[in-house]
Design a protein around this motif. Sequence first.
Motif, PDB file in Angstrom:
ATOM      1  N   GLY A 473      43.578  43.030  33.670  1.00  0.00           N
ATOM      2  CA  GLY A 473      44.850  42.914  34.393  1.00  0.00           C
ATOM      3  C   GLY A 473      45.992  42.897  33.400  1.00  0.00           C
ATOM      4  O   GLY A 473      46.087  43.763  32.537  1.00  0.00           O
ATOM      5  N   SER A 493      44.403  50.321  43.581  1.00  0.00           N
ATOM      6  CA  SER A 493      44.080  49.054  44.262  1.00  0.00           C
ATOM      7  C   SER A 493      42.758  49.124  45.013  1.00  0.00           C
ATOM      8  O   SER A 493      42.100  48.099  45.222  1.00  0.00           O
ATOM      9  N   ASN A 498      41.410  43.332  40.825  1.00  0.00           N
ATOM     10  CA  ASN A 498      42.628  42.623  40.422  1.00  0.00           C
ATOM     11  C   ASN A 498      43.688  42.684  41.521  1.00  0.00           C
ATOM     12  O   ASN A 498      43.760  43.648  42.291  1.00  0.00           O
ATOM     13  N   ALA A 499      44.524  41.653  41.570  1.00  0.00           N
ATOM     14  CA  ALA A 499      45.671  41.677  42.477  1.00  0.00           C
ATOM     15  C   ALA A 499      46.659  42.739  42.002  1.00  0.00           C
ATOM     16  O   ALA A 499      46.965  42.821  40.815  1.00  0.00           O
ATOM     17  N   VAL A 500      47.128  43.564  42.920  1.00  0.00           N
ATOM     18  CA  VAL A 500      48.067  44.633  42.582  1.00  0.00           C
ATOM     19  C   VAL A 500      49.388  44.367  43.292  1.00  0.00           C
ATOM     20  O   VAL A 500      49.445  44.283  44.518  1.00  0.00           O
ATOM     21  N   PHE A 501      50.452  44.210  42.516  1.00  0.00           N
ATOM     22  CA  PHE A 501      51.789  43.995  43.064  1.00  0.00           C
ATOM     23  C   PHE A 501      52.606  45.269  42.867  1.00  0.00           C
ATOM     24  O   PHE A 501      52.576  45.865  41.789  1.00  0.00           O
ATOM     25  N   ASP A 514      54.952  36.089  41.315  1.00  0.00           N
ATOM     26  CA  ASP A 514      53.574  36.274  41.776  1.00  0.00           C
ATOM     27  C   ASP A 514      52.698  36.846  40.668  1.00  0.00           C
ATOM     28  O   ASP A 514      51.537  36.456  40.501  1.00  0.00           O
ATOM     29  N   TYR A 515      53.261  37.780  39.921  1.00  0.00           N
ATOM     30  CA  TYR A 515      52.510  38.387  38.807  1.00  0.00           C
ATOM     31  C   TYR A 515      52.131  37.326  37.769  1.00  0.00           C
ATOM     32  O   TYR A 515      50.993  37.261  37.306  1.00  0.00           O
ATOM     33  N   ASP A 518      49.232  34.866  38.653  1.00  0.00           N
ATOM     34  CA  ASP A 518      47.857  35.385  38.670  1.00  0.00           C
ATOM     35  C   ASP A 518      47.566  36.036  37.326  1.00  0.00           C
ATOM     36  O   ASP A 518      48.074  37.113  37.015  1.00  0.00           O
ATOM     37  N   LYS A 520      45.247  37.717  36.157  1.00  0.00           N
ATOM     38  CA  LYS A 520      44.524  38.989  36.115  1.00  0.00           C
ATOM     39  C   LYS A 520      45.208  40.067  36.957  1.00  0.00           C
ATOM     40  O   LYS A 520      44.614  41.079  37.300  1.00  0.00           O
ATOM     41  N   SER A 521      46.459  39.844  37.270  1.00  0.00           N
ATOM     42  CA  SER A 521      47.164  40.778  38.148  1.00  0.00           C
ATOM     43  C   SER A 521      47.756  41.947  37.370  1.00  0.00           C
ATOM     44  O   SER A 521      47.825  41.946  36.137  1.00  0.00           O
TER      45      SER A 521
END
Length: 642
Positions: A473, A493, A498-501, A514-515, A518, A520-521
């Motif tokens: 990430g 995604s 991983n979280a994707v913003f 938010d990034y 997390d 691992k984002s």
Amino acid sequence: MTKTNVKGVAAFFANDGPLAKALDDYQVREQQLDLSKAIEETINDKAVLVAEAGTGTGKTFAYLAPALQSNKKVIISTGTKNLQEQLYQRDLPQVKQMLNQEKQTALLKGRSNYLCLHRTKINEVSERGLDKDVLNEFKTVMKWANGTKTGDMSDLNLLKEDAKVLPLVTSTIDNCLGKDCSYFEDCFLVKARQKAMMADIVVVNHHLFFADLALKEQGFGELIPNVETVIFDEAHLIPDIASEYFGENLSTRQLNDLLKDLSKLQKVQLKDANQLSECAQKCLYAVADFRALFGQDPERGNWTQVLKRPDIKKQITLLSDELNKLNQVAQLNIGRDKDIDTLIEKLNTFDERLNLFLRDDHKDVSLWYETSKYHAILHLTPLSIAAQFNKVTQSRDTSWVFTSATLAIDGDFSHYQGLMGLETATTKCFDSPFNYQQQAMLCVPRYLPEPNHKDMKKALINICISLIEAAKGRSFMLFTSHHMMRLVAEAVSEEIENAVFVQGERSKSMLLKDYLADSKSVLFATGAFWEGVDVKGDDLLCVLIDKLPFASPDDPLLQARLDDCRKQGGAPFFDIQIPQAVIALKQGAGRLIRDFNDKGVLVICDNRLVTKAYGSKFLASLPPMKKTRDLKIVEDFLSSID
């Protein structure tokens, strides 16, 4: 009376100076000290300095120290309101305390950032016409207004940054009544101005500075007090911002606001003058019909060409006629109400500006338009501000400092100097103190398709996935277009856990929050995240840039400047487009290494860097990182970072 135990910036930055005593593990940065000395000399000599300060130089303290130690009134102008508040609330008080200073400081914003008592009262009287959401926002503002001492809308945390109520409770240059306002004595903006007039150091932003400068050139400016030193931080932003204020514009949103205010006031103040509201309503219809002639989606274009369309010419002429009729009716009621008189005067100014956009005899300007979902703005922008701004710097007994991490092209300042009319300024380049050879790696991957080839999307998807996996990430994927960003983000995604913003999903500040929350984002973004974002340490190990950030050739203002360059015998691509793209790339690349302990990789997915002769201009302007074309080496480097 100012108290200080330190004389000169050398003493401030010394190993036993105030800065060393305030900061743990302090070490003198030669680049920071040299920059501060250059600024100190510029202030003392009332000269002009253009200084590039590489990332990590510490330019904020480098200009605050000489500014606070001088016995001169200083304006410090920043690129954005966020940077302005950070400087005023954090950095300036720190240095002031270190120097044991008692100088007065002030934060000054544009008028639309302050609660307008007049407009709030108008809309309070007619709040029945507001929809439910706006009415709730309005009530929130009214409750806060009873206790605020500054009227600064940023203090109202319960309100969104883009709240629909804001235009109803703040003013613009077009609807502000000035000294004719009934609430002038209690005006929050007036009080903020008065504080700025008394302060030794005034912190503003570029938009406010040039808005006031443009008014001063016409003999009306009074927002910013006359000063002896002006320091521009993030000075690379100035040419575009200044162009806006040295030109003219006409916004249908602001015209709508004036017309609606007139109708509301008439119903309260002049109940027997219904014809005023009737004429204002016809103008509102004409404005709406004008906007409807453009596409529903936002667009930008050449106004001169669009004006040749019969329907556009007919509707813009009709709007001018309706404004004239409104003025004729208004003349019958002149002198009956001061606020209405002022509004009518403002509307007449709009009509004069409208006629400006009906002329075809303009020279050395670009006439262009842009639309939003509901509104349109007409712009008249000078192709160059160099002569006008040179006149400003030469005609005042003032010191001028322009600093940023991105002003030079391979060490050469001539492009920036030419844009700003600063050919005789002293120029200095202060390299970053970071050890890029040890801390960072630059990769232009092999076997890339051409930037606009249909296979580029697939290549970007694969590269993003491999980088995200290697970095776990902790990556920024920066794009030059929203369309490609969304396509790649959606595909990536689906392939990673991983979280994707993605930019556009929420506000910039919330996305960044938010990034960071997390570990691992990954963040997919466009221009908004190419500058003004400071993520240090292991939170950011990889920055990908999809291609060289050349401005869209369809941009009407750029088109006009390119045409003018050709007429002058220049080479538009090399004289305008490449320098602009180099500066933008430097800004994007600057997101990667933000501290002495940072490590990371910059991946630029554009083979023109190595296949085109001009690629060397870009590479020479980037920090001296280790270079590779092998993604496997990049992945190993990322995997090795703890």
